[in-house]
Design an enzyme around this catalytic site. Structure first.
Site, PDB file in Angstrom:
ATOM      1  N   ASP A  45       0.822  -1.210   0.000  1.00  0.00           N
ATOM      2  CA  ASP A  45       0.000   0.000   0.000  1.00  0.00           C
ATOM      3  C   ASP A  45       0.856   1.261   0.000  1.00  0.00           C
ATOM      4  O   ASP A  45       2.074   1.204   0.167  1.00  0.00           O
ATOM      5  CB  ASP A  45      -0.908   0.014   1.238  1.00  0.00           C
TER       6      ASP A  45
ATOM      7  N   TYR B  96       6.562 -10.185   6.646  1.00  0.00           N
ATOM      8  CA  TYR B  96       6.590  -8.743   6.863  1.00  0.00           C
ATOM      9  C   TYR B  96       7.223  -8.430   8.215  1.00  0.00           C
ATOM     10  O   TYR B  96       7.128  -9.221   9.164  1.00  0.00           O
ATOM     11  CB  TYR B  96       5.174  -8.160   6.861  1.00  0.00           C
TER      12      TYR B  96
END
Length: 261
Positions: free
Chosen positions: A51, A109
């Protein structure tokens, strides 16, 4: 031929990975640079669409081309045509069966929190600042309920387009390194905003606003409105993507570089 790339980028200046007509994107910049080096239009496929404001040290992409270049020429040529905040880390020719997204078996992540009373001047776009006393051990304990294949409806964005809310979380660890708290999470795949929504709720536990059992309660509720606010994008990094051994892709230090591996 099909080429795979390992790339890293500072996402703070981009409206996310995905190419968009009116705004700057990581995909748009990479495709432009690759098209110059290949002397033909290049379209990319990625392992994970990050994003706006989110970074990567281990993003993997692939493209098809008729251009014949060695790995060094691809790396140097593309980097020479990229902005300073995007870089190719490695290049490898792969079999046509390889797909950056669909061949991946796991993504990993790291979310980096700067836990200090005052905001940072350096790395302000590379970490998320939260003041207050964060208990990383409590966050780690609370996060273990997330392991395994489960319904993550409470941690998916309203606009998530996935057909199923089920994901399989392989590992999740929360550690402290001085002023930094790091949330490290790996899964077969992630829902839209899933990592940031999980971090937002774990922070509520770490700050003492919710009990250790809250993450389990949220999973059972299957209601995004019951969970905490989405954590800020700046501290999030896609650090690794796992593929079957048959592809023999390079493995580098996960990063980000200012953290100890």
């Amino acid at each position: 031929m099909r080429i795979a790339l390992g790339i890293e980028y500072d996402g703070s200046g981009y409206f996310g990975w995905q190419r968009q007509a009116e705004v700057d994107s990581v995909q748009g910049q990479l495709e432009r640079a690759l098209s110059i080096v290949a002397n033909e239009p290049i379209g990319l496929f990625c392992a994970g669409r990050t994003d706006a404001g989110v970074h990567a040290t281990g993003q993997v992409v692939h493209f098809d081309t008729n251009a014949i270049r060695n790995e060094g020429a691809w790396t140097l040529g593309v980097n020479a045509n990229l902005p300073d905040n995007i870089a190719v880390r490695w290049v490898k020719e792969v079999d046509d069966s390889f797909h950056a997204r669909f061949s991946a078996t796991a993504r990993r992540y790291r979310y980096v929190i700067y836990n200090h009373s005052f905001r940072p001047g350096i790395l302000r776009h590379g970490v998320s600042h939260y003041h207050g006393n964060i208990d990383a051990d409590k966050m780690h304990q609370a996060a273990q309920v997330l392991l395994g294949e489960q319904d993550f409806t409470s941690f998916r964005a309203v606009q998530c387009q996935s057909k199923t809310p089920f994901r399989n979380v392989h590992s999740v660890n929360v550690t402290r390194q001085g002023m930094y708290v790091i949330v490290d999470i790996a899964a077969n795949a992630f829902l839209h905003h899933m990592v940031r929504n999980i971090v937002g709720s774990l922070l509520e536990i770490g700050l003492g606003n919710q009990p250790l059992t809250w993450m389990g309660d949220l999973l059972a509720l299957k209601d995004r409105n019951q969970a905490a606010a989405t954590a800020k994008p700046h501290g999030l990094y896609l650090v690794d993507v796992t593929y079957p051994e048959q592809y023999q892709l390079p493995k580098l230090a996960l990063g980000p570089l200012f953290m100890l591996d």
